[in-house]
Design a protein around this motif. Structure first.
Motif, PDB file in Angstrom:
ATOM      1  N   ASP A  85     -24.590 -44.263-101.927  1.00  0.00           N
ATOM      2  CA  ASP A  85     -23.710 -43.559-102.858  1.00  0.00           C
ATOM      3  C   ASP A  85     -23.398 -44.436-104.066  1.00  0.00           C
ATOM      4  O   ASP A  85     -23.453 -43.984-105.214  1.00  0.00           O
ATOM      5  CB  ASP A  85     -22.417 -43.165-102.140  1.00  0.00           C
ATOM      6  CG  ASP A  85     -21.614 -42.151-102.927  1.00  0.00           C
ATOM      7  OD1 ASP A  85     -22.175 -41.120-103.326  1.00  0.00           O
ATOM      8  OD2 ASP A  85     -20.420 -42.388-103.169  1.00  0.00           O
ATOM      9  N   GLN A 123     -24.631 -43.904-108.076  1.00  0.00           N
ATOM     10  CA  GLN A 123     -23.629 -43.815-109.139  1.00  0.00           C
ATOM     11  C   GLN A 123     -23.698 -44.992-110.102  1.00  0.00           C
ATOM     12  O   GLN A 123     -22.959 -45.033-111.079  1.00  0.00           O
ATOM     13  CB  GLN A 123     -22.224 -43.749-108.521  1.00  0.00           C
ATOM     14  CG  GLN A 123     -21.950 -42.465-107.774  1.00  0.00           C
ATOM     15  CD  GLN A 123     -20.485 -42.326-107.406  1.00  0.00           C
ATOM     16  OE1 GLN A 123     -19.626 -42.124-108.254  1.00  0.00           O
ATOM     17  NE2 GLN A 123     -20.200 -42.459-106.129  1.00  0.00           N
ATOM     18  N   VAL A 183     -34.752 -35.070-104.238  1.00  0.00           N
ATOM     19  CA  VAL A 183     -33.520 -34.390-103.810  1.00  0.00           C
ATOM     20  C   VAL A 183     -33.879 -33.002-103.304  1.00  0.00           C
ATOM     21  O   VAL A 183     -34.826 -32.374-103.786  1.00  0.00           O
ATOM     22  CB  VAL A 183     -32.487 -34.287-104.963  1.00  0.00           C
ATOM     23  CG1 VAL A 183     -32.131 -35.668-105.484  1.00  0.00           C
ATOM     24  CG2 VAL A 183     -33.007 -33.415-106.106  1.00  0.00           C
ATOM     25  N   ARG A 191     -32.200 -29.155-102.126  1.00  0.00           N
ATOM     26  CA  ARG A 191     -31.059 -28.257-102.167  1.00  0.00           C
ATOM     27  C   ARG A 191     -31.180 -27.216-101.065  1.00  0.00           C
ATOM     28  O   ARG A 191     -32.273 -26.726-100.783  1.00  0.00           O
ATOM     29  CB  ARG A 191     -31.017 -27.555-103.534  1.00  0.00           C
ATOM     30  CG  ARG A 191     -29.810 -26.652-103.740  1.00  0.00           C
ATOM     31  CD  ARG A 191     -29.906 -25.960-105.074  1.00  0.00           C
ATOM     32  NE  ARG A 191     -31.108 -25.143-105.161  1.00  0.00           N
ATOM     33  CZ  ARG A 191     -31.653 -24.740-106.305  1.00  0.00           C
ATOM     34  NH1 ARG A 191     -31.147 -25.139-107.446  1.00  0.00           N
ATOM     35  NH2 ARG A 191     -32.727 -23.984-106.294  1.00  0.00           N
ATOM     36  N   ARG A 224     -25.464 -36.394-101.863  1.00  0.00           N
ATOM     37  CA  ARG A 224     -24.792 -36.648-103.136  1.00  0.00           C
ATOM     38  C   ARG A 224     -24.754 -35.360-103.945  1.00  0.00           C
ATOM     39  O   ARG A 224     -25.797 -34.713-104.148  1.00  0.00           O
ATOM     40  CB  ARG A 224     -25.538 -37.744-103.910  1.00  0.00           C
ATOM     41  CG  ARG A 224     -24.966 -38.044-105.274  1.00  0.00           C
ATOM     42  CD  ARG A 224     -23.677 -38.797-105.178  1.00  0.00           C
ATOM     43  NE  ARG A 224     -23.097 -39.019-106.493  1.00  0.00           N
ATOM     44  CZ  ARG A 224     -21.830 -39.308-106.691  1.00  0.00           C
ATOM     45  NH1 ARG A 224     -21.019 -39.415-105.664  1.00  0.00           N
ATOM     46  NH2 ARG A 224     -21.365 -39.490-107.904  1.00  0.00           N
ATOM     47  N   ASP A 225     -23.554 -34.952-104.371  1.00  0.00           N
ATOM     48  CA  ASP A 225     -23.382 -33.741-105.179  1.00  0.00           C
ATOM     49  C   ASP A 225     -23.986 -32.516-104.500  1.00  0.00           C
ATOM     50  O   ASP A 225     -24.572 -31.643-105.154  1.00  0.00           O
ATOM     51  CB  ASP A 225     -24.015 -33.934-106.567  1.00  0.00           C
ATOM     52  CG  ASP A 225     -23.383 -35.060-107.355  1.00  0.00           C
ATOM     53  OD1 ASP A 225     -22.223 -35.400-107.072  1.00  0.00           O
ATOM     54  OD2 ASP A 225     -24.059 -35.611-108.247  1.00  0.00           O
ATOM     55  N   GLY A 226     -23.861 -32.444-103.188  1.00  0.00           N
ATOM     56  CA  GLY A 226     -24.374 -31.300-102.452  1.00  0.00           C
ATOM     57  C   GLY A 226     -25.872 -31.306-102.227  1.00  0.00           C
ATOM     58  O   GLY A 226     -26.427 -30.342-101.710  1.00  0.00           O
ATOM     59  N   LEU A 227     -26.538 -32.394-102.609  1.00  0.00           N
ATOM     60  CA  LEU A 227     -27.986 -32.502-102.454  1.00  0.00           C
ATOM     61  C   LEU A 227     -28.320 -33.547-101.398  1.00  0.00           C
ATOM     62  O   LEU A 227     -27.636 -34.560-101.277  1.00  0.00           O
ATOM     63  CB  LEU A 227     -28.636 -32.913-103.782  1.00  0.00           C
ATOM     64  CG  LEU A 227     -28.423 -31.989-104.979  1.00  0.00           C
ATOM     65  CD1 LEU A 227     -28.947 -32.666-106.246  1.00  0.00           C
ATOM     66  CD2 LEU A 227     -29.111 -30.652-104.766  1.00  0.00           C
ATOM     67  N   ARG A 266     -31.233 -38.687-111.321  1.00  0.00           N
ATOM     68  CA  ARG A 266     -30.814 -37.695-112.328  1.00  0.00           C
ATOM     69  C   ARG A 266     -31.979 -36.819-112.754  1.00  0.00           C
ATOM     70  O   ARG A 266     -31.810 -35.606-112.965  1.00  0.00           O
ATOM     71  CB  ARG A 266     -30.213 -38.426-113.529  1.00  0.00           C
ATOM     72  CG  ARG A 266     -28.862 -39.062-113.225  1.00  0.00           C
ATOM     73  CD  ARG A 266     -28.355 -39.906-114.373  1.00  0.00           C
ATOM     74  NE  ARG A 266     -27.041 -40.485-114.075  1.00  0.00           N
ATOM     75  CZ  ARG A 266     -26.482 -41.453-114.773  1.00  0.00           C
ATOM     76  NH1 ARG A 266     -27.119 -41.955-115.837  1.00  0.00           N
ATOM     77  NH2 ARG A 266     -25.299 -41.932-114.438  1.00  0.00           N
ATOM     78  N   ALA A 298     -32.529 -34.239-109.941  1.00  0.00           N
ATOM     79  CA  ALA A 298     -31.502 -33.196-109.954  1.00  0.00           C
ATOM     80  C   ALA A 298     -31.665 -32.280-111.167  1.00  0.00           C
ATOM     81  O   ALA A 298     -31.522 -31.052-111.066  1.00  0.00           O
ATOM     82  CB  ALA A 298     -30.113 -33.836-109.944  1.00  0.00           C
ATOM     83  N   ASP A 299     -31.980 -32.861-112.321  1.00  0.00           N
ATOM     84  CA  ASP A 299     -32.188 -32.051-113.535  1.00  0.00           C
ATOM     85  C   ASP A 299     -33.401 -31.140-113.383  1.00  0.00           C
ATOM     86  O   ASP A 299     -33.416 -30.024-113.920  1.00  0.00           O
ATOM     87  CB  ASP A 299     -32.369 -32.955-114.752  1.00  0.00           C
ATOM     88  CG  ASP A 299     -31.077 -33.640-115.175  1.00  0.00           C
ATOM     89  OD1 ASP A 299     -30.006 -33.216-114.708  1.00  0.00           O
ATOM     90  OD2 ASP A 299     -31.148 -34.602-115.964  1.00  0.00           O
TER      91      ASP A 299
END
Length: 339
Positions: free
Chosen positions: A102, A106, A131, A133, A161-164, A211, A214-215
């Motif tokens: 984590d 971050q 990642v 989902r 992380r962030d729901g992923l 990132r 996720a993007d």
């Protein structure tokens, strides 16, 4: 560790308890069992093997009359304390591992190098982040366990992380991303999707790859892509488009606004353009994608040309049209526009 090397007080009261049980015929009381559990926990913390612990417990009963029932209960308590200590250590390691991942995602750098070494992460190397989902409760532990069993804990880091569900692997181990995707496919419910970032070096590279991954999921949603696995490397043009939102909005508005007044709405015409672009301009292939006749596709393209002044048959105009359509999908045109 040999019996002679154990702390003298580890099983200090063990023989006395056994002697009392032999004399009275009673089973060990609660206090005696708790003392054994505590001794088992301490043995685990000291690194004493189970074998050495049991041998020491049995040795304490060698000169006593038959005490088998009492001995069985006391050894069971010893093992219970030992196993609880091991389970607590495992859980502590898992918690530390997840906290490290984590912090890594971050970009928090506090003691990062020291902790990375503990978990086998070589910060000078390049890493890829994937990642997923759509996970359910329990998926994280099962997938992490399976990946570690195949690639080793030093090659795979898994966290939420962030729901992923996030998987960090060395760029030199591409099979790990494929295995991660395989487990997601077999365990996640319908609607799952995996995003894969590019390889980047160092802890900052892990953050960047995360990132990107996720993007990529967000871009796939905005573009209506059907692929279950989307790679940031395949979508590099879209972040470029979005860097100047004002310019892309102006392009979309200028090129596509005439379609808003079309009979039947603008959406069928946008879908036709998307099918043409996906089919490299082949109208017959586009018609099959849309479930229409080739004549219907030709008719729609002519309407687009008359309304907008742009034709997908012209290379330059086709590029303008395709960029405008992509921008429209990414920005949710017309509802998502600021003007």
């Amino acid at each position: 560790m040999a019996i002679s090397e154990m702390p003298a007080d580890l099983l200090g009261g063990h023989r006395q308890v056994l002697a009392e049980c032999a004399a009275t015929g009673r089973s060990p009381d609660r206090a005696a069992l708790e003392a054994c559990r505590a001794a088992g926990t301490r043995a685990a913390e000291l690194g004493i093997s189970v074998r050495a612990l049991v041998v020491a417990a049995l040795a304490a009963a060698e000169d006593l009359p038959p005490v088998l029932p009492a001995l069985r209960r006391l050894i069971s308590a010893l093992m219970e304390g030992y196993e609880q200590a091991q389970l607590a250590a495992i859980r502590g390691e898992e918690a530390a591992r997840r906290e490290f991942v984590d912090d890594l995602l971050q970009g928090r750098a506090e003691r990062l190098a020291e902790r990375a070494e503990h978990f086998g992460l070589r910060l000078a190397e390049s890493y890829v982040v994937a990642v997923a989902r759509g996970m359910r409760d329990g998926d994280e532990e099962r997938i992490e366990r399976d990946l570690i069993a195949r690639f080793g804990s030093h090659n795979v880091l898994v966290a939420v992380r962030d729901g992923l569900l996030v998987c960090v692997t060395p760029a030199t181990l591409p099979a790990a991303v494929g295995e991660f995707t395989h487990h997601v496919r077999s365990r996640f419910p319908a609607g799952w999707r995996v995003g894969v970032g590019r390889a980047h070096r160092g802890p900052g590279g892990v953050v960047t790859s995360f990132r990107e991954a996720a993007d990529a999921l967000g871009l796939a949603d905005g573009l209506g892509l059907r692929a279950d696995v989307v790679k940031a490397a395949d979508l590099l043009v879209f972040p470029v488009l979005l860097r100047d939102r004002s310019a892309i909005e102006d392009l979309v508005t200028t090129v596509l606004s005439p379609l808003l007044g079309a009979r039947g709405g603008h959406e069928p015409l946008l879908e036709t353009l998307e099918a043409i672009f996906a089919s490299q301009g082949n109208q017959a292939a586009a018609a099959r994608r849309l479930g229409l006749s080739t004549r219907a596709v030709t008719y729609r393209l002519e309407r687009i040309r008359r309304l907008t002044g742009f034709s997908p048959d012209d290379p330059t105009q086709r590029f303008t049209l395709e960029t405008a359509v992509l921008g429209a999908r990414l920005l949710g045109w017309p509802a998502g526009f600021s003007h």
